[in-house]
Design a protein around this motif. Structure first.
Motif, PDB file in Angstrom:
ATOM      1  N   PRO A   1      46.872  26.290  79.793  1.00 45.93           N
ATOM      2  CA  PRO A   1      46.184  27.111  80.670  1.00 45.93           C
ATOM      3  C   PRO A   1      46.474  28.364  80.492  1.00 45.93           C
ATOM      4  N   GLN A   2      45.374  29.563  80.512  1.00 42.58           N
ATOM      5  CA  GLN A   2      45.677  30.696  80.312  1.00 42.58           C
ATOM      6  C   GLN A   2      44.589  31.631  81.041  1.00 42.58           C
ATOM      7  N   CYS A   3      45.041  32.605  81.318  1.00 40.37           N
ATOM      8  CA  CYS A   3      44.230  33.584  82.113  1.00 40.37           C
ATOM      9  C   CYS A   3      44.643  35.101  81.468  1.00 40.37           C
ATOM     10  N   GLU A   4      43.512  35.867  81.146  1.00 34.60           N
ATOM     11  CA  GLU A   4      43.759  36.915  80.362  1.00 34.60           C
ATOM     12  C   GLU A   4      42.844  38.167  80.720  1.00 34.60           C
ATOM     13  N   LEU A   5      42.975  39.299  81.019  1.00 35.48           N
ATOM     14  CA  LEU A   5      42.350  40.322  81.171  1.00 35.48           C
ATOM     15  C   LEU A   5      42.061  40.967  79.646  1.00 35.48           C
ATOM     16  N   ILE A   6      40.710  41.109  79.295  1.00 36.14           N
ATOM     17  CA  ILE A   6      40.696  41.845  78.174  1.00 36.14           C
ATOM     18  C   ILE A   6      39.870  43.064  77.803  1.00 36.14           C
ATOM     19  N   LEU A   7      40.088  44.242  77.284  1.00 33.38           N
ATOM     20  CA  LEU A   7      39.147  45.300  77.393  1.00 33.38           C
ATOM     21  C   LEU A   7      38.982  45.504  75.858  1.00 33.38           C
ATOM     22  N   VAL A   8      37.693  45.606  75.504  1.00 31.94           N
ATOM     23  CA  VAL A   8      37.203  45.925  74.047  1.00 31.94           C
ATOM     24  C   VAL A   8      36.950  47.320  73.988  1.00 31.94           C
ATOM     25  N   LYS A   9      37.706  48.277  73.169  1.00 28.12           N
ATOM     26  CA  LYS A   9      37.721  49.543  73.083  1.00 28.12           C
ATOM     27  C   LYS A   9      36.691  49.855  72.026  1.00 28.12           C
ATOM     28  N   SER A  10      36.794  48.955  71.101  1.00 21.42           N
ATOM     29  CA  SER A  10      35.793  49.456  69.635  1.00 21.42           C
ATOM     30  C   SER A  10      35.559  47.929  69.194  1.00 21.42           C
TER      31      SER A  10
ATOM     32  N   GLN B   1      39.522  32.976  81.559  1.00 23.26           N
ATOM     33  CA  GLN B   1      40.018  31.960  81.905  1.00 23.26           C
ATOM     34  C   GLN B   1      40.021  30.544  81.237  1.00 23.26           C
ATOM     35  N   SER B   2      41.002  29.796  80.868  1.00 22.76           N
ATOM     36  CA  SER B   2      40.576  28.779  80.215  1.00 22.76           C
ATOM     37  C   SER B   2      41.782  27.630  80.625  1.00 22.76           C
ATOM     38  N   THR B   3      41.494  26.302  80.411  1.00 24.66           N
ATOM     39  CA  THR B   3      42.368  25.201  80.637  1.00 24.66           C
ATOM     40  C   THR B   3      42.981  24.579  79.455  1.00 24.66           C
ATOM     41  N   GLU B   4      42.069  24.484  78.479  1.00 25.02           N
ATOM     42  CA  GLU B   4      42.562  23.736  77.186  1.00 25.02           C
ATOM     43  C   GLU B   4      42.327  24.301  75.880  1.00 25.02           C
ATOM     44  N   HIS B   5      41.316  25.388  75.829  1.00 20.88           N
ATOM     45  CA  HIS B   5      41.225  25.966  74.373  1.00 20.88           C
ATOM     46  C   HIS B   5      40.754  27.575  74.878  1.00 20.88           C
ATOM     47  N   LEU B   6      41.308  28.212  74.014  1.00 23.18           N
ATOM     48  CA  LEU B   6      40.977  29.702  73.988  1.00 23.18           C
ATOM     49  C   LEU B   6      41.290  30.521  72.717  1.00 23.18           C
ATOM     50  N   GLU B   7      40.213  30.939  72.048  1.00 19.95           N
ATOM     51  CA  GLU B   7      40.192  31.853  71.027  1.00 19.95           C
ATOM     52  C   GLU B   7      39.232  32.862  70.908  1.00 19.95           C
ATOM     53  N   TYR B   8      39.582  33.871  70.061  1.00 19.34           N
ATOM     54  CA  TYR B   8      38.858  35.200  70.030  1.00 19.34           C
ATOM     55  C   TYR B   8      38.728  35.137  68.535  1.00 19.34           C
ATOM     56  N   VAL B   9      37.283  35.379  68.338  1.00 22.67           N
ATOM     57  CA  VAL B   9      36.876  35.529  66.795  1.00 22.67           C
ATOM     58  C   VAL B   9      36.667  36.978  66.814  1.00 22.67           C
ATOM     59  N   TYR B  10      37.053  38.007  66.129  1.00 19.26           N
ATOM     60  CA  TYR B  10      36.532  39.261  65.898  1.00 19.26           C
ATOM     61  C   TYR B  10      35.583  39.654  64.778  1.00 19.26           C
ATOM     62  N   ALA B  11      34.685  40.544  65.221  1.00 19.52           N
ATOM     63  CA  ALA B  11      33.651  40.788  64.193  1.00 19.52           C
ATOM     64  C   ALA B  11      33.989  41.042  62.811  1.00 19.52           C
ATOM     65  N   ASP B  12      33.389  40.596  61.699  1.00 22.77           N
ATOM     66  CA  ASP B  12      33.497  40.741  60.384  1.00 22.77           C
ATOM     67  C   ASP B  12      33.021  42.142  60.224  1.00 22.77           C
ATOM     68  N   GLN B  13      33.677  42.739  59.133  1.00 20.50           N
ATOM     69  CA  GLN B  13      33.161  44.078  58.500  1.00 20.50           C
ATOM     70  C   GLN B  13      33.337  45.299  59.654  1.00 20.50           C
ATOM     71  N   GLN B  14      33.922  45.232  60.641  1.00 26.44           N
ATOM     72  CA  GLN B  14      34.104  46.158  61.466  1.00 26.44           C
ATOM     73  C   GLN B  14      35.765  46.241  62.087  1.00 26.44           C
ATOM     74  N   ASP B  15      36.226  47.271  62.667  1.00 26.49           N
ATOM     75  CA  ASP B  15      37.415  47.374  63.303  1.00 26.49           C
ATOM     76  C   ASP B  15      37.106  47.002  64.820  1.00 26.49           C
ATOM     77  N   THR B  16      37.907  46.143  65.489  1.00 27.26           N
ATOM     78  CA  THR B  16      37.953  45.957  66.809  1.00 27.26           C
ATOM     79  C   THR B  16      39.247  46.143  67.465  1.00 27.26           C
TER      80      THR B  16
END
Length: 107
Positions: A27-36, A59-74
């Motif tokens: 279980p996870q809870c996150e605040l994420i801010l995308v600057k670029s 918010q997640s209970t069993e699975h949380l994953e972030y996939v960042y865009a290819d070919q650009q800086d995030t």
């Protein structure tokens, strides 16, 4: 709600030319801010896209994953809260808000 959290971690990361974070399988809870750039957020069975200038409470209970865009800086800033064993209730709270909101100047 806050008494369910064990720890808070803060950070900022640059994912150069894409990348991935996760999966987190507790279980996870996150605040994420995308600057670029952009990121696909996979939280349990839902998938959302966040782009530069957006923030989300994820918010997640069993699975949380972030996939960042290819070919650009995030660049993302985040606050992660690990949830106690009884904290699964926290991850299922419906905040009654849209998934993402624009980042304000103060953020």
């Amino acid at each position: 709600m806050y008494s369910k959290f064990q720890t808070f971690l803060f950070g900022e990361t640059l994912y150069s030319q894409g990348g991935k974070y996760g999966p987190v399988t507790r279980p996870q809870c996150e605040l994420i801010l995308v600057k670029s750039g952009a990121v696909i957020v996979e939280a349990d069975v839902s998938h959302h896209i966040l782009v530069a200038g957006q923030a989300a409470l994820v918010q997640s209970t069993e699975h949380l994953e972030y996939v960042y865009a290819d070919q650009q800086d995030t660049r993302v800033t985040w606050c992660e809260a690990s949830v106690t064993e009884n904290g699964q209730q926290v991850a299922s709270i419906d905040m009654g808000q849209p998934f993402s909101l624009p980042i304000s100047r103060r953020m």
